[in-house]
Design a protein around this motif. Structure first.
Motif, PDB file in Angstrom:
ATOM      1  N   ALA A   1       0.837  -1.203   0.000  1.00  0.00           N
ATOM      2  CA  ALA A   1       0.000   0.000   0.000  1.00  0.00           C
ATOM      3  C   ALA A   1       0.873   1.256   0.000  1.00  0.00           C
ATOM      4  CB  ALA A   1      -0.927  -0.009   1.217  1.00  0.00           C
ATOM      5  N   MET A   2       1.975   1.217   0.755  1.00  0.00           N
ATOM      6  CA  MET A   2       2.905   2.350   0.769  1.00  0.00           C
ATOM      7  C   MET A   2       3.531   2.549  -0.611  1.00  0.00           C
ATOM      8  SD  MET A   2       3.668   4.203   3.634  1.00  0.00           S
ATOM      9  CE  MET A   2       5.419   4.563   3.536  1.00  0.00           C
ATOM     10  N   GLU A   3       3.930   1.473  -1.246  1.00  0.00           N
ATOM     11  CA  GLU A   3       4.561   1.570  -2.566  1.00  0.00           C
ATOM     12  C   GLU A   3       3.578   2.110  -3.594  1.00  0.00           C
ATOM     13  OE1 GLU A   3       7.878  -2.016  -2.150  1.00  0.00           O
ATOM     14  OE2 GLU A   3       5.886  -2.456  -2.954  1.00  0.00           O
ATOM     15  N   THR A   4       2.328   1.666  -3.514  1.00  0.00           N
ATOM     16  CA  THR A   4       1.304   2.189  -4.427  1.00  0.00           C
ATOM     17  C   THR A   4       1.091   3.675  -4.201  1.00  0.00           C
ATOM     18  OG1 THR A   4       0.178   0.041  -4.439  1.00  0.00           O
ATOM     19  CG2 THR A   4      -1.098   1.957  -5.149  1.00  0.00           C
ATOM     20  N   LEU A   5       1.075   4.086  -2.940  1.00  0.00           N
ATOM     21  CA  LEU A   5       0.907   5.504  -2.614  1.00  0.00           C
ATOM     22  C   LEU A   5       2.060   6.325  -3.186  1.00  0.00           C
ATOM     23  CD1 LEU A   5      -0.305   7.306   0.463  1.00  0.00           C
ATOM     24  CD2 LEU A   5       2.109   7.610  -0.061  1.00  0.00           C
ATOM     25  N   VAL A   6       3.288   5.821  -3.079  1.00  0.00           N
ATOM     26  CA  VAL A   6       4.446   6.551  -3.604  1.00  0.00           C
ATOM     27  C   VAL A   6       4.271   6.824  -5.094  1.00  0.00           C
ATOM     28  CG1 VAL A   6       6.912   6.366  -4.120  1.00  0.00           C
ATOM     29  CG2 VAL A   6       6.064   5.767  -1.844  1.00  0.00           C
ATOM     30  N   GLU A   7       3.792   5.838  -5.837  1.00  0.00           N
ATOM     31  CA  GLU A   7       3.588   6.015  -7.275  1.00  0.00           C
ATOM     32  C   GLU A   7       2.463   7.012  -7.567  1.00  0.00           C
ATOM     33  OE1 GLU A   7       5.525   4.903  -9.706  1.00  0.00           O
ATOM     34  OE2 GLU A   7       6.789   4.194  -8.063  1.00  0.00           O
ATOM     35  N   LYS A   8       1.380   6.923  -6.805  1.00  0.00           N
ATOM     36  CA  LYS A   8       0.263   7.858  -7.002  1.00  0.00           C
ATOM     37  C   LYS A   8       0.692   9.281  -6.661  1.00  0.00           C
ATOM     38  CE  LYS A   8      -3.783   6.490  -5.448  1.00  0.00           C
ATOM     39  NZ  LYS A   8      -4.808   5.890  -4.533  1.00  0.00           N
ATOM     40  N   VAL A   9       1.484   9.424  -5.614  1.00  0.00           N
ATOM     41  CA  VAL A   9       1.964  10.757  -5.225  1.00  0.00           C
ATOM     42  C   VAL A   9       2.900  11.310  -6.298  1.00  0.00           C
ATOM     43  CG1 VAL A   9       3.416  11.995  -3.574  1.00  0.00           C
ATOM     44  CG2 VAL A   9       1.686  10.398  -2.755  1.00  0.00           C
ATOM     45  N   LYS A  10       3.724  10.438  -6.884  1.00  0.00           N
ATOM     46  CA  LYS A  10       4.641  10.886  -7.942  1.00  0.00           C
ATOM     47  C   LYS A  10       3.860  11.451  -9.126  1.00  0.00           C
ATOM     48  CE  LYS A  10       8.345   9.213 -10.952  1.00  0.00           C
ATOM     49  NZ  LYS A  10       9.144   8.017 -11.371  1.00  0.00           N
ATOM     50  N   GLU A  11       2.785  10.752  -9.506  1.00  0.00           N
ATOM     51  CA  GLU A  11       1.955  11.235 -10.619  1.00  0.00           C
ATOM     52  C   GLU A  11       1.276  12.546 -10.247  1.00  0.00           C
ATOM     53  OE1 GLU A  11      -0.763   8.140 -11.528  1.00  0.00           O
ATOM     54  OE2 GLU A  11       0.776   6.693 -12.103  1.00  0.00           O
ATOM     55  N   ALA A  12       0.750  12.624  -9.025  1.00  0.00           N
ATOM     56  CA  ALA A  12       0.081  13.840  -8.576  1.00  0.00           C
ATOM     57  C   ALA A  12       1.059  15.007  -8.512  1.00  0.00           C
ATOM     58  CB  ALA A  12      -0.567  13.612  -7.210  1.00  0.00           C
ATOM     59  N   ARG A  13       2.311  14.713  -8.160  1.00  0.00           N
ATOM     60  CA  ARG A  13       3.333  15.766  -8.086  1.00  0.00           C
ATOM     61  C   ARG A  13       3.606  16.352  -9.458  1.00  0.00           C
ATOM     62  NH1 ARG A  13       5.602  19.080  -4.161  1.00  0.00           N
ATOM     63  NH2 ARG A  13       7.617  19.828  -4.920  1.00  0.00           N
ATOM     64  N   GLU A  14       3.672  15.499 -10.483  1.00  0.00           N
ATOM     65  CA  GLU A  14       3.896  15.979 -11.835  1.00  0.00           C
ATOM     66  C   GLU A  14       2.759  16.879 -12.288  1.00  0.00           C
ATOM     67  OE1 GLU A  14       4.355  12.404 -14.032  1.00  0.00           O
ATOM     68  OE2 GLU A  14       6.390  11.977 -13.292  1.00  0.00           O
ATOM     69  N   MET A  15       1.522  16.492 -11.979  1.00  0.00           N
ATOM     70  CA  MET A  15       0.368  17.324 -12.327  1.00  0.00           C
ATOM     71  C   MET A  15       0.403  18.639 -11.558  1.00  0.00           C
ATOM     72  SD  MET A  15      -2.687  14.479 -12.462  1.00  0.00           S
ATOM     73  CE  MET A  15      -3.896  15.750 -12.827  1.00  0.00           C
ATOM     74  N   TYR A  16       0.815  18.577 -10.298  1.00  0.00           N
ATOM     75  CA  TYR A  16       0.895  19.779  -9.462  1.00  0.00           C
ATOM     76  C   TYR A  16       1.918  20.755 -10.021  1.00  0.00           C
ATOM     77  CZ  TYR A  16       2.251  22.719  -5.501  1.00  0.00           C
ATOM     78  OH  TYR A  16       2.563  23.782  -4.694  1.00  0.00           O
ATOM     79  N   GLU A  17       3.073  20.236 -10.454  1.00  0.00           N
ATOM     80  CA  GLU A  17       4.098  21.105 -11.006  1.00  0.00           C
ATOM     81  C   GLU A  17       3.641  21.728 -12.316  1.00  0.00           C
ATOM     82  OE1 GLU A  17       7.387  18.441 -11.173  1.00  0.00           O
ATOM     83  OE2 GLU A  17       7.994  18.801  -9.085  1.00  0.00           O
ATOM     84  N   ASP A  18       2.888  20.964 -13.125  1.00  0.00           N
ATOM     85  CA  ASP A  18       2.330  21.514 -14.365  1.00  0.00           C
ATOM     86  C   ASP A  18       1.337  22.622 -14.051  1.00  0.00           C
ATOM     87  OD1 ASP A  18       3.848  19.737 -15.783  1.00  0.00           O
ATOM     88  OD2 ASP A  18       2.218  18.298 -16.106  1.00  0.00           O
TER      89      ASP A  18
END
Length: 550
Positions: free
Chosen positions: A459-476
């Motif tokens: 669950a932690m590893e899945t969260l890390v990946e979801k956060v990474k995607e959300a971070r890219e959208m946030y930076e955009d």
């Protein structure tokens, strides 16, 4: 009896401070020893303590009868949902006659009863076994539910201390200050009264939420007293959480308080409205302060340890300098032992509370979520960040500092929210996320040390990946709004407003989420310090539509 008991406690404190001088025939130490022995002869007679315990139970019954409160009158029909916000009793909940009696009741009478019970609990708790303690518990709840009837924060804190010392069942992990050596036995600490919390109907309904209220009230008792009181309250709450009969009360206060955070009204409903959010905010404030203080002192302790281990450097200092450093070092050690333990308790409270899906909901609200993610990430940064080695002191257990357990607790709290997209988005937008290294390092560490189960690690590893995607959208998005008109940006955070609201006194427009977080700590306008509550905010729909269109 009460003054003598308080004097005896001061004698024990003095003896503890000077007992190392007994071998040298120290005059002050001998004074404390003689007075301790005479105090024991005067106060520790079982017959005397038994009479005192019976007096406390009888006094509680008498007080309840004169203020027209009878715990036996509570019927099962009162197990109504706490969404009715009835756990705080307003002044008009009593008859005029009862209210007049209560107003005339001197607080020192309640204080003496509480002090006497605490003294018995710390000397011979078995004396409570033969007493009917139900009315004592009802009296405690009466005042816990009516903060307006007991204005002294120190006296209200004593209510929590009595609950902790008298009514909690024996636990291997529980530590307490006892006036006898050896401390009371397990059987002495496990009388019938310690099972009242599970079966007492009024406690099932009201004790958990009123302890959440008390947690905030003890803020005014002073820094060190506050820490001690809050530890007792947290241990009580942790015990209540294990009782199935109390779980619904936790859920009720969480689910029934997801609207306004204002508590300015005097009515019972308005007083309790939003209080779980305020409690959660206060708990996060406390955790941040405790973690910061603990880590700061650990850095100093590590520096002093290394300094002392360098024999040549240490002996080159003057005797005066060494004594000054040693004194400061001992003070840091005492403080860390206490703050580290309390820090662990607060993190554990977050874990067991958020294990319930109903109680997770308030933590996802705009008023709480950004501060919640900041707290979690800041702790991760200190435990798994680039400066983690600075807090690696010798003999960590001596200081009650267990970084592996702290890391596990923080990661468990994150796992509880891993399936919520809004939580992942908040993590990605948090300034403490940085480049994501501490979060990724935490996953590697918990897997290496087997601190979590396989499903929790996944669950932690899945969260890390979801956060990474959300971070890219946030930076955009961050790049997209770089040229946004200034009137679209929150004046404090310089972020794009989602729900702009007008602050009527200063005429300033802010994002509702930002001002809501501010109002949890102080109900004032941040621009002119005038009184301000959440209910006074005025939505600016025209500006909101213009922002959305842009």
């Amino acid at each position: 009896m009460v003054p003598e008991g308080l004097h005896y406690r001061r004698i024990l404190q003095g003896l503890s401070r000077t007992q190392h001088d007994l071998r040298n025939d120290g005059r002050e130490a001998k004074y404390y020893l003689i007075h301790m022995l005479s105090g024991e002869a005067l106060l520790m007679a079982p017959e005397l303590l038994g009479d005192c315990a019976s007096f406390c139970a009888a006094a509680a019954s008498s007080l309840l009868s004169v203020i027209s409160i009878d715990s036996s009158s509570l019927s099962p029909s009162l197990s109504l949902s706490l969404s009715s916000q009835n756990w705080l009793a307003a002044p008009d909940s009593l008859s005029p006659q009862s209210h007049a009696i209560l107003k005339a009741l001197p607080e020192h009478l309640i204080s003496d009863i509480l002090e006497l019970m605490l003294f018995i609990a710390k000397t011979d708790p078995a004396q409570f076994h033969s007493c009917d303690m139900q009315d004592v518990l009802s009296l405690l709840l009466f005042f816990l539910r009516r903060p307006w009837a007991m204005t002294s924060p120190h006296l209200r804190a004593r209510l929590g201390e009595v609950l902790f010392s008298v009514f909690l069942p024996y636990s291997e992990g529980m530590t307490g200050e006892y006036y006898v050596n050896p401390p009371p036995s397990r059987s002495a600490l496990s009388g019938p009264h310690t099972r009242l919390l599970e079966n007492h109907l009024e406690s099932q309904l009201f004790l958990a939420p009123t302890l959440l209220l008390l947690y905030g009230d003890v803020e005014k008792t002073g820094f060190y007293d506050k820490l001690s009181h809050r530890r007792s309250i947290m241990v009580c709450l942790k015990h209540l959480w294990t009782l199935a009969t109390h779980r619904q009360a936790f859920r009720g206060i969480a689910s029934g308080n997801q609207s306004s955070s204002s508590v300015s009204s005097s009515s019972s409903e308005d007083m309790s409205n939003g209080y779980f959010i305020r409690f959660a905010n206060g708990l996060m404030n406390e955790t941040n302060a405790l973690v910061a203080s603990t880590m700061e002192k650990l850095v100093e302790i590590r520096h002093t340890q290394m300094q002392m281990q360098n024999t040549q450097e240490w002996l080159s200092l003057s005797q005066e300098n060494r004594e000054e450093i040693e004194g400061r070092h001992e003070g840091n050690e005492r403080e860390v032992k206490f703050t580290a333990e309390l820090c662990a308790e607060t993190l554990h409270m977050f874990v067991y509370l958020t294990s319930d899906e109903v109680i997770r909901v308030p933590f996802l609200m705009n008023e709480i979520l950004p501060r919640f993610t900041t707290m979690l990430l800041s702790v991760l940064l200190k435990l798994a960040g680039p400066k983690a080695l600075e807090i690696k002191v010798d003999n960590m257990d001596k200081y009650n500092f267990r970084p592996k357990e702290m890391l596990r607790e923080v990661c468990l709290a994150i796992v509880h929210f891993s399936s919520y997209d809004i939580f992942c988005k908040a993590i990605a937008e948090d300034g403490f996320y940085q480049d994501g290294t501490p979060l990724r390092k935490a996953v590697v560490t918990v897997r290496k040390l087997n601190l979590l189960s396989l499903s929790e690690i996944e669950a932690m590893e899945t969260l890390v990946e979801k956060v990474k995607e959300a971070r890219e959208m946030y930076e955009d998005m961050d790049a997209l709004i770089a040229d946004a008109p200034s009137e679209f940006l929150d004046p404090l955070m310089n972020t794009l407003m989602r729900h702009p609201v007008l602050l009527p006194n200063s005429g300033t427009v802010m994002d509702k989420a930002v001002i809501s977080q501010h109002l949890l700590n102080t109900e004032t306008d941040p621009f002119n310090r005038s009184p301000l509550t959440l209910s006074m905010l005025q939505p600016d729909e025209n500006l909101r539509l213009r922002i959305e269109e842009w």
